[in-house]
Design a protein around this motif. Structure first.
Motif, mmCIF file in Angstrom:
data_model
loop_
_atom_site.group_PDB
_atom_site.id
_atom_site.type_symbol
_atom_site.label_atom_id
_atom_site.label_comp_id
_atom_site.label_asym_id
_atom_site.label_seq_id
_atom_site.Cartn_x
_atom_site.Cartn_y
_atom_site.Cartn_z
ATOM 1 N N SER A 1 50.104 -0.868 -7.172
ATOM 2 C CA SER A 1 49.072 -0.895 -6.128
ATOM 3 C C SER A 1 49.604 -1.515 -4.842
ATOM 4 O O SER A 1 49.101 -1.224 -3.763
ATOM 5 N N LYS A 2 50.636 -2.363 -4.959
ATOM 6 C CA LYS A 2 51.267 -2.988 -3.787
ATOM 7 C C LYS A 2 52.434 -2.161 -3.258
ATOM 8 O O LYS A 2 53.124 -2.581 -2.341
ATOM 9 N N GLY A 3 52.690 -0.997 -3.872
ATOM 10 C CA GLY A 3 53.794 -0.147 -3.439
ATOM 11 C C GLY A 3 55.150 -0.648 -3.905
ATOM 12 O O GLY A 3 56.170 -0.236 -3.382
ATOM 13 N N ARG A 4 55.168 -1.552 -4.888
ATOM 14 C CA ARG A 4 56.421 -2.144 -5.353
ATOM 15 C C ARG A 4 56.763 -1.720 -6.780
ATOM 16 O O ARG A 4 57.738 -2.202 -7.346
ATOM 17 N N GLY A 5 55.973 -0.841 -7.359
ATOM 18 C CA GLY A 5 56.198 -0.425 -8.736
ATOM 19 C C GLY A 5 56.925 0.901 -8.823
ATOM 20 O O GLY A 5 57.230 1.534 -7.802
#
Length: 66
Positions: free
Chosen positions: A25-29
């Motif tokens: 959801s934070k664009g870090r996965g």
């Protein structure tokens, strides 16, 4: 190649399923895709994601070293 399930990825990394959702959801996965209601990940994407995290971690620590 069989894509990994979300629970398998979380277990392999020893983190919760929620942690994977939060990172995404934070664009870090890792980049994933849905098959019905199941979130799946290609092994190649997992490997690339882990490599990106390793590189980012190295850069953070290299920047603090004097």
């Amino acid at each position: 190649m069989t894509p990994a399930h979300l629970a398998e990825l979380a277990a392999e990394l020893k983190v919760s399923v929620q942690t994977i959702y939060d990172l995404r959801s934070k664009g870090r996965g890792p980049h994933g895709f849905r098959v019905g209601t199941q979130l799946r990940f290609r092994k190649s994407e997992i490997d690339a994601w882990v490599e990106r995290m390793e590189q980012a971690d190295e850069q953070r620590h290299a920047g603090g070293a004097a």
